[in-house]
Write an enzyme that holds these catalytic residues in place. Sequence first.
Site, mmCIF file in Angstrom:
data_model
loop_
_atom_site.group_PDB
_atom_site.id
_atom_site.type_symbol
_atom_site.label_atom_id
_atom_site.label_comp_id
_atom_site.label_asym_id
_atom_site.label_seq_id
_atom_site.Cartn_x
_atom_site.Cartn_y
_atom_site.Cartn_z
ATOM 1 N N ARG A 239 0.876 -1.176 0.000
ATOM 2 C CA ARG A 239 0.000 0.000 0.000
ATOM 3 C C ARG A 239 0.912 1.225 0.000
ATOM 4 N NH1 ARG A 239 -3.605 -2.684 -1.561
ATOM 5 N NH2 ARG A 239 -5.565 -3.192 -0.523
ATOM 6 N N GLU A 268 -3.305 7.994 -3.659
ATOM 7 C CA GLU A 268 -3.933 7.565 -4.924
ATOM 8 C C GLU A 268 -5.254 8.302 -5.139
ATOM 9 O OE1 GLU A 268 -4.188 3.268 -5.099
ATOM 10 O OE2 GLU A 268 -2.076 3.070 -4.563
ATOM 11 N N HIS A 286 -1.645 0.606 -9.846
ATOM 12 C CA HIS A 286 -2.265 -0.309 -8.862
ATOM 13 C C HIS A 286 -2.964 -1.488 -9.571
ATOM 14 C CE1 HIS A 286 -3.931 -0.446 -4.506
ATOM 15 N NE2 HIS A 286 -3.728 -1.665 -4.985
HETATM 16 P P1 NAD Z 1 -0.606 -11.383 4.688
HETATM 17 O O1 NAD Z 1 -1.464 -10.978 5.817
HETATM 18 O O2 NAD Z 1 -0.631 -12.805 4.227
HETATM 19 O O3 NAD Z 1 0.933 -11.006 4.999
HETATM 20 C C1 NAD Z 1 1.328 -9.801 5.584
HETATM 21 C C2 NAD Z 1 2.550 -10.064 6.440
HETATM 22 O O4 NAD Z 1 3.006 -8.812 6.980
HETATM 23 C C3 NAD Z 1 2.258 -10.988 7.650
HETATM 24 O O5 NAD Z 1 3.178 -12.056 7.669
HETATM 25 C C4 NAD Z 1 2.425 -10.057 8.855
HETATM 26 O O6 NAD Z 1 2.936 -10.737 10.007
HETATM 27 C C5 NAD Z 1 3.405 -9.040 8.332
HETATM 28 N N1 NAD Z 1 3.402 -7.771 9.088
HETATM 29 C C6 NAD Z 1 2.331 -7.114 9.592
HETATM 30 N N2 NAD Z 1 2.745 -6.003 10.232
HETATM 31 C C7 NAD Z 1 4.098 -5.960 10.143
HETATM 32 C C8 NAD Z 1 5.096 -5.060 10.597
HETATM 33 N N3 NAD Z 1 4.767 -3.958 11.298
HETATM 34 N N4 NAD Z 1 6.384 -5.332 10.321
HETATM 35 C C9 NAD Z 1 6.726 -6.448 9.620
HETATM 36 N N5 NAD Z 1 5.816 -7.342 9.168
HETATM 37 C C10 NAD Z 1 4.524 -7.096 9.409
HETATM 38 O O7 NAD Z 1 -0.991 -10.399 3.501
HETATM 39 P P2 NAD Z 1 -0.830 -10.638 1.921
HETATM 40 O O8 NAD Z 1 -2.043 -11.334 1.398
HETATM 41 O O9 NAD Z 1 0.525 -11.184 1.635
HETATM 42 O O10 NAD Z 1 -0.951 -9.125 1.394
HETATM 43 C C11 NAD Z 1 -0.079 -8.119 1.861
HETATM 44 C C12 NAD Z 1 -0.612 -6.757 1.435
HETATM 45 O O11 NAD Z 1 -0.442 -6.597 0.040
HETATM 46 C C13 NAD Z 1 -2.135 -6.581 1.632
HETATM 47 O O12 NAD Z 1 -2.452 -6.197 2.957
HETATM 48 C C14 NAD Z 1 -2.481 -5.524 0.623
HETATM 49 O O13 NAD Z 1 -2.454 -4.250 1.231
HETATM 50 C C15 NAD Z 1 -1.368 -5.634 -0.426
HETATM 51 N N6 NAD Z 1 -1.869 -6.077 -1.732
HETATM 52 C C16 NAD Z 1 -1.710 -5.252 -2.804
HETATM 53 C C17 NAD Z 1 -2.131 -5.644 -4.063
HETATM 54 C C18 NAD Z 1 -1.963 -4.755 -5.263
HETATM 55 O O14 NAD Z 1 -2.843 -4.734 -6.104
HETATM 56 N N7 NAD Z 1 -0.865 -4.037 -5.392
HETATM 57 C C19 NAD Z 1 -2.730 -6.900 -4.237
HETATM 58 C C20 NAD Z 1 -2.862 -7.728 -3.121
HETATM 59 C C21 NAD Z 1 -2.444 -7.301 -1.877
#
Ligand code: NAD
Length: 330
Positions: A239, A268, A286
């Site tokens: 994000r 955005e 995005h």
């Molecule tokens: P997920 O929940 O499987 O993984 C996120 C990881 O981040 C977890 O392992 C968590 O422990 C870790 N985390 C949380 N807070 C933290 C911190 N302060 N420091 C270090 N690590 C931390 O999520 P995911 O499905 O892998 O998705 C991750 C993010 O990607 C989503 O939340 C979303 O915002 C973003 N995303 C973006 C797109 C896009 O179109 N660009 C698409 C899908 C997801």
Amino acid sequence: MPRPRVFVSRVIPDAGLIPLREHCDVEVWPHNRAPSRDELIAACRDKDALVCLLTEKIDAAVLAAIPSVKIVANVAVGFDNLDVPAATAAGVVMSNTPGVLDETTADLAFALLMCAGRRLGEAERLMRSGTWTGWGIMQLMGQDINHATLGIVGFGRIGRALARRAAGFAMSVQYTDAVPAPADVAAGLNARFVDMDELLKTSDFVSLHVPLLPSTHHLIDAKAFAKMKKTAVLINTSRGPVVEEAALAAALRDGTIAAAGLDVYEHEPNISPELAALENVVLLPHIGSASVATRGKMAEIAARNVIAYFAGEAPPTALNPEVFERRAKG
Ligand code: NAD
């Protein structure tokens, strides 16, 4: 029982709209832009459910203004646009779309990594400019992807999917996370846990995969850039506000880091003019999950959550399943 009335805040793929229309009376926002807050509230006034996108902010005030809505199904895995505690307090179920977009988003992160590392945006612009004078030994030299060190920040579903891709390029993978992965998972992906400082100092590519939370807002700021290698490449498909955009523009301009590949932005749909003026950043709108198949699956999961709710079944990917359980018991 009357059919549930659903507002869908944008045209979504048929994989979601067709099942929704089978079970519900559906109104779809017809415009190619997000509804404003007031427009969303007006459209939801007589609805039982809302299917929305990450462009719609559903907070306590919006929930209070649409009391007939019992479930909000977000067509995204990230849910920083939803106030889940407020929904729980108001007895509203919220859901997201985890698990179906990991591979597609990791594909895009790896594409950005290659594009930014090997300067493909600049190269493409050169070809289109009509000013290419032919092969040059000093031309457009970038960073190797093969055998480079990849630092993954946030080793969840997408971060781990990225690690699987890195193996094919003989990259050395290290990661940091608030919660270290189980040892067998990390070993299976050949990934080493390091702290944030070490990751920033020693990675050739730093790729961000954390959710947007208060603890990850501006996680990558001027101090973080100062720790990175001058040759480092930053990739952000998480994000926008996870990166301090003004500090990133300064780091790219001053040569603090070599390049960046971005799919997401702090404000955005606006991007800072400083970034847009730089050659060493690849800018995407995005599109992390934007494959035909994956966007279809996301729409379908959102629809399934709404349909299940009104059939008296647990929504499969509820963020606050306790609200449904409470209702089912009561
Ligand atoms: P997920 O929940 O499987 O993984 C996120 C990881 O981040 C977890 O392992 C968590 O422990 C870790 N985390 C949380 N807070 C933290 C911190 N302060 N420091 C270090 N690590 C931390 O999520 P995911 O499905 O892998 O998705 C991750 C993010 O990607 C989503 O939340 C979303 O915002 C973003 N995303 C973006 C797109 C896009 O179109 N660009 C698409 C899908 C997801």
